[in-house]
Structure formats: C-alpha cells, structure tokens
Design an enzyme around this catalytic site. Structure first.
Site, PDB file in Angstrom:
ATOM      1  N   TYR A   1      24.119  59.974  15.377  1.00  0.00           N
ATOM      2  CA  TYR A   1      24.501  59.825  16.781  1.00  0.00           C
ATOM      3  C   TYR A   1      24.114  61.083  17.566  1.00  0.00           C
ATOM      4  O   TYR A   1      23.474  61.025  18.622  1.00  0.00           O
ATOM      5  CB  TYR A   1      26.004  59.574  16.852  1.00  0.00           C
ATOM      6  CG  TYR A   1      26.565  59.402  18.245  1.00  0.00           C
ATOM      7  CD1 TYR A   1      27.022  60.494  18.963  1.00  0.00           C
ATOM      8  CD2 TYR A   1      26.647  58.153  18.844  1.00  0.00           C
ATOM      9  CE1 TYR A   1      27.542  60.354  20.238  1.00  0.00           C
ATOM     10  CE2 TYR A   1      27.160  57.989  20.115  1.00  0.00           C
ATOM     11  CZ  TYR A   1      27.610  59.091  20.812  1.00  0.00           C
ATOM     12  OH  TYR A   1      28.122  58.938  22.073  1.00  0.00           O
TER      13      TYR A   1
ATOM     14  N   LYS B   1      60.873  40.967  34.198  1.00  0.00           N
ATOM     15  CA  LYS B   1      60.238  42.107  33.541  1.00  0.00           C
ATOM     16  C   LYS B   1      58.937  41.629  32.908  1.00  0.00           C
ATOM     17  O   LYS B   1      58.946  40.956  31.877  1.00  0.00           O
ATOM     18  CB  LYS B   1      61.169  42.696  32.483  1.00  0.00           C
ATOM     19  CG  LYS B   1      60.607  43.926  31.808  1.00  0.00           C
ATOM     20  CD  LYS B   1      61.668  44.599  30.969  1.00  0.00           C
ATOM     21  CE  LYS B   1      61.184  45.886  30.342  1.00  0.00           C
ATOM     22  NZ  LYS B   1      60.016  45.776  29.497  1.00  0.00           N
TER      23      LYS B   1
ATOM     24  N   ARG C   1      50.463  55.036  32.176  1.00  0.00           N
ATOM     25  CA  ARG C   1      51.666  55.849  32.071  1.00  0.00           C
ATOM     26  C   ARG C   1      51.474  57.063  31.163  1.00  0.00           C
ATOM     27  O   ARG C   1      51.995  58.126  31.424  1.00  0.00           O
ATOM     28  CB  ARG C   1      52.824  55.001  31.540  1.00  0.00           C
ATOM     29  CG  ARG C   1      54.078  55.815  31.460  1.00  0.00           C
ATOM     30  CD  ARG C   1      55.281  54.956  31.330  1.00  0.00           C
ATOM     31  NE  ARG C   1      55.626  54.806  29.931  1.00  0.00           N
ATOM     32  CZ  ARG C   1      56.643  54.100  29.502  1.00  0.00           C
ATOM     33  NH1 ARG C   1      57.383  53.448  30.357  1.00  0.00           N
ATOM     34  NH2 ARG C   1      56.910  54.009  28.236  1.00  0.00           N
TER      35      ARG C   1
ATOM     36  N   GLU D   1      52.790  46.509  37.043  1.00  0.00           N
ATOM     37  CA  GLU D   1      52.441  46.104  35.686  1.00  0.00           C
ATOM     38  C   GLU D   1      51.117  45.342  35.695  1.00  0.00           C
ATOM     39  O   GLU D   1      50.948  44.409  36.480  1.00  0.00           O
ATOM     40  CB  GLU D   1      53.568  45.216  35.147  1.00  0.00           C
ATOM     41  CG  GLU D   1      53.610  45.085  33.664  1.00  0.00           C
ATOM     42  CD  GLU D   1      54.333  46.254  32.965  1.00  0.00           C
ATOM     43  OE1 GLU D   1      54.638  47.269  33.627  1.00  0.00           O
ATOM     44  OE2 GLU D   1      54.576  46.127  31.753  1.00  0.00           O
TER      45      GLU D   1
HETATM   46  S1  IVH Z   1      60.946  49.397  37.030  1.00  0.00           S
HETATM   47  C1  IVH Z   1      61.668  54.189  36.218  1.00  0.00           C
HETATM   48  N1  IVH Z   1      60.428  46.863  37.213  1.00  0.00           N
HETATM   49  O1  IVH Z   1      58.972  47.792  31.884  1.00  0.00           O
HETATM   50  C2  IVH Z   1      61.050  52.989  35.565  1.00  0.00           C
HETATM   51  N2  IVH Z   1      59.583  48.012  35.313  1.00  0.00           N
HETATM   52  O2  IVH Z   1      60.581  48.954  29.746  1.00  0.00           O
HETATM   53  C3  IVH Z   1      60.938  51.894  36.551  1.00  0.00           C
HETATM   54  N3  IVH Z   1      58.249  46.625  33.807  1.00  0.00           N
HETATM   55  O3  IVH Z   1      57.693  51.036  32.128  1.00  0.00           O
HETATM   56  C4  IVH Z   1      60.400  50.665  35.974  1.00  0.00           C
HETATM   57  N4  IVH Z   1      58.406  44.756  34.964  1.00  0.00           N
HETATM   58  O4  IVH Z   1      56.118  49.059  32.622  1.00  0.00           O
HETATM   59  C5  IVH Z   1      60.266  47.968  36.472  1.00  0.00           C
HETATM   60  N5  IVH Z   1      60.032  44.622  37.558  1.00  0.00           N
HETATM   61  C6  IVH Z   1      59.860  45.712  36.824  1.00  0.00           C
HETATM   62  C7  IVH Z   1      59.112  45.704  35.627  1.00  0.00           C
HETATM   63  C8  IVH Z   1      59.006  46.886  34.888  1.00  0.00           C
HETATM   64  C9  IVH Z   1      57.897  45.326  33.883  1.00  0.00           C
HETATM   65  C10 IVH Z   1      57.878  47.533  32.716  1.00  0.00           C
HETATM   66  C11 IVH Z   1      57.386  48.880  33.162  1.00  0.00           C
HETATM   67  C12 IVH Z   1      58.336  49.866  32.533  1.00  0.00           C
HETATM   68  C13 IVH Z   1      58.839  49.084  31.378  1.00  0.00           C
HETATM   69  C14 IVH Z   1      60.164  49.631  30.884  1.00  0.00           C
END
Ligand code: IVH
Length: 703
Positions: A45, A127, A148, A183
């Site tokens: 490479y 979510k 992230r 997301e």
């Molecule tokens: S609020 C301060 N809202 O879930 C963090 N997260 O398990 C605020 N996610 O890292 C996140 N849908 O990637 C928020 N309606 C929603 C969401 C959401 C999916 C994801 C997001 C977060 C993870 C946490």
C-alpha cells in the site's frame, strides 16, 4: 507499465498509470476501512502511494481530482477530523417501569422544591434507535456535523451529513449560532433493501437498522453515504446564540418551522399519568412505525426549569428514557462458561443455540452470578419462582436496549431428563487460585490478582479502552497478542515499549502478525499522543473496583491534580483521619468505594508510579474557572429558603466549587440559613467566612 521507473514514463503513460493507481488504492481503502478485509499488506500500500506521489511530482498537471494523495488513507477514526462539541453531548438515564418514572418525577419535584399540587409539564417523545448527530449552523448555513464520540469530542462527518435529505444546508431566520441535535436512523424498508443490495454485491450486511445507519454515516466516501437512505429527526440543541423558545415543546416546533423533521408523535403531558399513557400508546404502535424506537423520552417542558435542574456527570436531571419492554426469544442453553473479569469476578456466560432476538442473532448471554443460576436473589429469595438454570434447558433470552442479552426464564417442561444442577467453580478456571465469595457480595472472585492471566489481560484491555487511554491501534485484540508474547504485561509497559525494544522496535512490531510499517509507526505515534492525558481518564484507567467513569470524574474534580490525588489516597486509611474524611465528604463516595481506592493504592503503588512517571497528567479543568467560587470548598448548613439543598449544591459545583459535608480548616465559605447550629459555631472558631443565603445568591449572580 507498473514496473516502469517514474523517470522513464511518457506523459500518456503517466496519465494511465495515475488512473490505475487511483483505482487500485480506492479498492484497497474500501476493503480495509469498509469491509475490514485488506486486499494488500501495508508495505505494498505504501509503495503504491509513494509511486503515485512521485508521478504527480513529475507531472503536476496530471494530478487527478480523486488522487490517492488527497484521499484520506488512515483508519476511520483518524480519517474523520475531530470536532470538540461546544456543549457536551450527553446520554440519558433509563427508566424501565412506571415506578422508575414516578421516582423521576418525584426527584424533580424534590430538587426544585415543588409541592405536589404545583403543575409540572413534560414532553414525551419517541426514542429513536439510531445514532446522535450534532449539526452546527452559523448565520443560517450548515458549518459542520459531528457524531457524539465520547461526548466531548466527536467525528467530523460534515460531508456525509450534507447528503442526508432531512438535513437542511441553509436555514432562514435561525439564531446566528444554532446547534441542532437529533438522531440519524434508517427505516425498516430501507434497511431491508440495503441489506439485499449488499448481499447481492457480496458486500457487508448489517445486523440491524441502527448499525446500518451508523455504518452509512461513517463512510470515508460521502457518495456512499448519499446512496444510503438515511433520515434525521431533531430532538434538541447544543449551543445557541439566543433561545429557541420558552418550552421544549415550542422549541421543537420552532425547529420544525426551520425545516427540520421533528417527531410528529411528540406530546405535551401534564404529569405522570399522561406520560405513562403516551408510553403505552406508542408501544402498541411500535411495530407499525416503520423504524426502530426503543422507548419514550420524557423531558421537563419549561426550559427555565431544565436550566435549573442541570446535569449530573453524564445525564441531564430533566430528562429520562423510559424503555419499552425487551423483545424475547426461546432457545437452548448449550453450555455455561466462566469468564474472569478485570477485578477477578467470575461471570457465568450462557452459550446458546443462536436465535434472533429483535432482529439480532444472539448466541451468548449473561447469567449474572451463581445465585441467579440457582434461582435466588442475593438475599436468598426465589427468582423465577425458584427455577434453576441447567445446561440443556430451553431458556428465554431478552435484550434490553443495547446491553448484553440476558436470560429471563426457563421452561421446566422441556428440561432433559439427564440435566443436572450447575455447580459453580470454587477455583479460578484461568489460574487455579481459590475463587472466594465475600460476605454481602453476590460475586465470586479469583484471589490471584495480577498473577491471574485473565485479570491481567482484562486490566490492560480496560486501560486502553475508549473512556480510558483510548490508544489508536491498540485495542483489545492487540493487547492480548502483546500480552501473550510478554511484550506488554502491565499498563506502564505500554509507555516503555519503544525504549525497551530500542531503535529496532518499530521493525520488530512491524514483523508481528497483523502489523505493517505504517501501523507500527502509527502505534508509537498514538502512544506518544497519550503521554499527556486528563486526570479523570488516568483515574478511570487504573481499573479500580467501583471506580467508573463518573466516579473518576468526581474524584478528579475534587482533588484537581494527580499529585494531590495520589498523596490523599496514600494518606487515607480506612481507620479514619482527615484524608479518609475528606474522601468521604465527596458526594457520591461511600465507604465501600473509598476502601477500594485506598486498598488499590496500597497494593499497587509501584505500578501506579511506574505508569505515571511516563505521563503528563493534566489537572482537572474546572468547567467554570472564572466564577467567584471556582476551586473553593463550600459547606451549606441550616435551611435554605430560595432553593433546595440539592440544587444549591449542584449549582455550586457547576460553578467549579467543591461542596463538603462538614466544616474543616479547608473550608473557604460557609453558607448558613436559619437554624444553622454547630457548623456555624465551628466555622466561627476556625475563622471561616460565613454568609447567608441572600449573600450567596448575590455572590453567584443568581439574586
Ligand atoms: S434527548 C442530554 N430525545 O437516545 C441528552 N435523545 O440514550 C439528550 N435519542 O444520546 C438526549 N431519541 O441519541 C433525546 N427524542 C429524543 C431521542 C434521544 C433518541 C437518543 C440520543 C441519546 C440517546 C440516549
């Protein structure tokens, strides 16, 4: 022509040769980075890249737009630039049942000091199960997009994000600085079609839509991302030059007006019952939504209250994810293996006849500990109505979120006649040392310490893991190989590797299986980069029992510097004394954790010193160094009237202060409300400054 010396090439030959090289190297990159299946070794490479560069140097006007010299040819994590988030990207705490949600609502009321009849509104949003992305707009233009990453720093995936239809390139009348968070996900239909195309083309197929979305966004070639049907829902924001609205609900609507997709199933709820109802309703719709969701997210609606509630170390106080109940499947338990972890814990692992659970093939599951297998909890009470788990049993497997699959139940009617109760080993299967179970501990542990190969290797793997030293190119697999050959037997030896093997080291590493010139050089560079490292990472990396990432951050914040932390750990003794009390005065540190820290430092100080001798450990940065209380130690006493004790403490910490539970010579300031007693007297005796709540609020600018 590939063999013709560069000097001897005609212009026409050079053009053809550059084309060939561009194609060959693009194929090699794709094979290496996308499919994890290299088609040439590093030396070959490198030679092709060098030849390409030499031809371009001779015929600069022939350099191609897709020239390998302008393509990123490093590992993906290097290939993507890094972006430091203006505001950290955190995750969410989880609730698994109505009780957890009720507790969440109560916690918020308590923290804010709200009575039960004060209204408190929430939003409820599905979510989405994808990966989070932060989009930064400045003056209505998309400036960059970042994954992230570790929450502080993510990967720059701007070029890829620009190919996603749901992500607007320009906005109209948005705040001058606007970071939209949301997301990235893939629909079920698009996922199925993608896997079909990949399978036909002999390419990689994905286990689930989430992996497909992540794999598609993290492509080196944006054109590949463009061909993948990614979508984006906005659910929040990072840095803002002005507020979007006064409430979460209105802020989401504003994002919708600006051109982002926001989830149409977002609801505003008056309280617990409403929240639970949205959860139940959405769960029944789950299968028909066309994309994966794994729960509901509840957020305090009033943004001023969100601001007051603030964050714990990695999660906001004002939001929670209420997970849906896990999907399950039945399969056969073929064997029970014992794995030995970094703290010596013997963990039973179920080997299963592979079965699909929620779209993912599962062949291993955790069995927790010996009590769990025997059908009782740590206090001896029956679980599964006392049914034990035996090899040969038909068992029910479930996955909750992203975590390791678990076994929920066993079908006694299908138990083979010759199945026998499982006998948990009393010696370590790795080193033969006795494995003992201490009183009150549900786990049996190998007593071999670092003479146990499993513990030693696991400690190393933990040390190089992402939240610890995160050394590029030195993952679990590589550490295992180095350990097997005796090259790296403990963390300190990572930093002496180069010196121990002398100038020929790179050559020796290169000669190892799986290593080439490029990767060996990269490894040493990656190790060198980590010689300077933040205090919290070092504390976490030590792998001390009970010290997770957030505890490490807590300790780093409290002690500030490595020297202070080391000194305190060596002086602290569980018999008591100032340093022990100081350790216990940290909110979140209890006697079990403290004892574990002190014992580890006593047992391992030589290795700890050998390691840190090679490092420059950065002091814990106080998030707010310019506040009037940054670095000061405060004590609250008496009744506070304007906010709860919990809120006062959290605010003080957010401003960079330490909050202690008792007054000592180290106390800088005592905030005394009505009814202050012995602490106020002690402060007066020690000459510690005492102020009341109003003066405190004025001091921090919250009056
Ligand atoms: S609020 C301060 N809202 O879930 C963090 N997260 O398990 C605020 N996610 O890292 C996140 N849908 O990637 C928020 N309606 C929603 C969401 C959401 C999916 C994801 C997001 C977060 C993870 C946490």
């Amino acid at each position: 022509m590939p063999d013709t010396p560069v000097d001897a090439l005609t212009e026409a030959q050079a053009r053809t040769e550059l084309e060939r090289l561009a194609e060959t190297l693009a194929r090699a990159n794709a094979a290496y980075f996308r499919n994890d299946a290299p088609v040439m070794d590093d030396a070959e490479y490198d030679a092709l890249k060098a030849r390409n560069a030499a031809i371009e140097a001779r015929f600069p006007h022939l350099a191609r737009a897709d020239s390998p010299s302008v393509q990123v040819g490093a590992a993906p994590s290097e290939a993507f630039g890094k972006i430091r988030h203006a505001r950290r990207m955190l995750s969410l705490a989880n609730a698994f049942d109505a009780e957890d949600v009720a507790e969440f609502v109560q916690r918020i009321r308590r923290y804010l000091g709200l009575s039960d009849d004060t209204p408190l509104a929430f939003t409820s949003e599905p979510k989405i199960d994808g990966l989070s992305l932060s989009l930064r707009y400045e003056n209505d233009r998309l400036i960059h997009a970042a994954t992230r990453g570790d929450g502080e720093t993510g990967e720059d995936v701007t070029a890829n994000a620009r190919t996603v239809d749901d992500i607007p390139e320009t906005l109209e009348d948005a705040p001058a600085i606007l970071e939209v968070r949301g997301e990235v996900y893939m629909s079920h239909a698009d996922f199925a079609a993608l896997n079909e195309r990949q399978a036909e083309a002999g390419g990689k197929t994905f286990a689930n839509p989430r992996n497909a979305a992540a794999g598609s966004l993290r492509q080196l070639d944006p054109e590949i991302t463009r061909a993948r049907p990614l979508r984006f829902f906005a659910y929040g924001w990072g840095e803002l030059s002005e507020p979007l609205a006064a409430t979460q609900y209105e802020a989401l609507q504003r994002l919708g007006k600006l051109g982002f997709s926001v989830n149409p199933r977002t609801r505003r709820c008056g309280g617990l019952d409403d929240l639970l109802q949205t959860h139940a309703e959405t769960e029944t719709l789950r299968a028909d939504l066309g994309h994966d969701i794994d729960g509901m997210v509840y957020k305090v609606d009033d943004l001023a209250l969100q601001e007051r509630l603030g964050f714990r170390s990695t999660t906001p106080r004002w939001a929670i994810a209420h997970k849906f109940s896990a999907e399950t499947a039945w399969t056969r338990l073929e064997a029970i293996d014992i794995q030995v972890g970094r703290t010596g814990a013997l963990s039973p692992v179920a080997r299963l006849t592979p079965v699909t659970v929620g779209g993912v093939v599962v062949s291993n599951a955790t069995l927790h500990n010996e009590d769990y297998i025997a059908g009782r909890d740590s206090k001896g009470a029956p679980i599964r109505e006392g049914r034990d788990i035996r090899v040969g049993d038909r068992v029910e497997v479930y996955r909750a979120g992203d975590v390791i699959p678990k076994i929920r139940d066993v079908d006694l009617s299908a138990r083979p006649a010759d199945a026998v109760p499982y006998t948990f080993p009393e010696t370590c299967p790795e080193c033969g040392s006795p494995a003992v179970r201490e009183e009150g501990d549900s786990v049996r542990r190998c007593t071999g310490g670092l003479i146990c190969p499993a513990q030693a290797v696991e400690r190393l793997k933990h040390f190089v893991s992402r939240a610890a030293f995160d050394i590029e190119g030195l993952g679990a697999k590589q550490v295992e190989a180095f350990w097997r050959d005796g090259w790296i037997t403990k963390p300190s030896e990572i930093f002496t590797l180069k010196d121990r093997f002398g100038p020929g080291c790179a050559r020796q590493v290169r000669n190892r299986e799986g290593w080439g010139e490029k990767s060996a050089d990269n490894l040493f560079a990656a190790i060198d980069t980590r010689r300077t490292i933040p205090l919290a990472r070092v504390i976490f990396a030590l792998g001390i029992r009970h010290v997770g990432e957030s505890t490490a951050a807590l300790l780093a914040g409290h002690y500030g510097s490595w020297a202070a932390f080391r000194d305190a750990m060596l002086k602290a003794s569980s018999d008591g004394g100032t340093e022990w009390d100081n350790l216990l005065s940290i909110d979140g540190v209890g006697p079990v954790l403290a004892a574990s820290l002190v014992a580890s430092f006593q047992a391992e100080i030589d290795e700890i010193d050998a390691l840190t001798a090679n490092l420059t450990i950065e002091d814990a940065e106080s998030r707010a160094t310019d506040s009037p209380v940054a670095g000061k130690t405060l004590v609250f006493t008496g009744t506070l009237e304007r906010m709860t004790r919990a809120e006062a403490k959290a605010r003080a910490e957010a401003l960079g202060a330490k909050v202690a539970g008792s007054v000592s010579a180290k106390t800088d300031l005592l905030i005394a409300g009505p009814g202050a007693g012995s602490k106020a007297k002690k402060a007066a005796d020690l000459g510690v400054e005492v102020i009341d709540e109003d003066a405190w609020l004025t001091l921090i600018g919250a009056a």
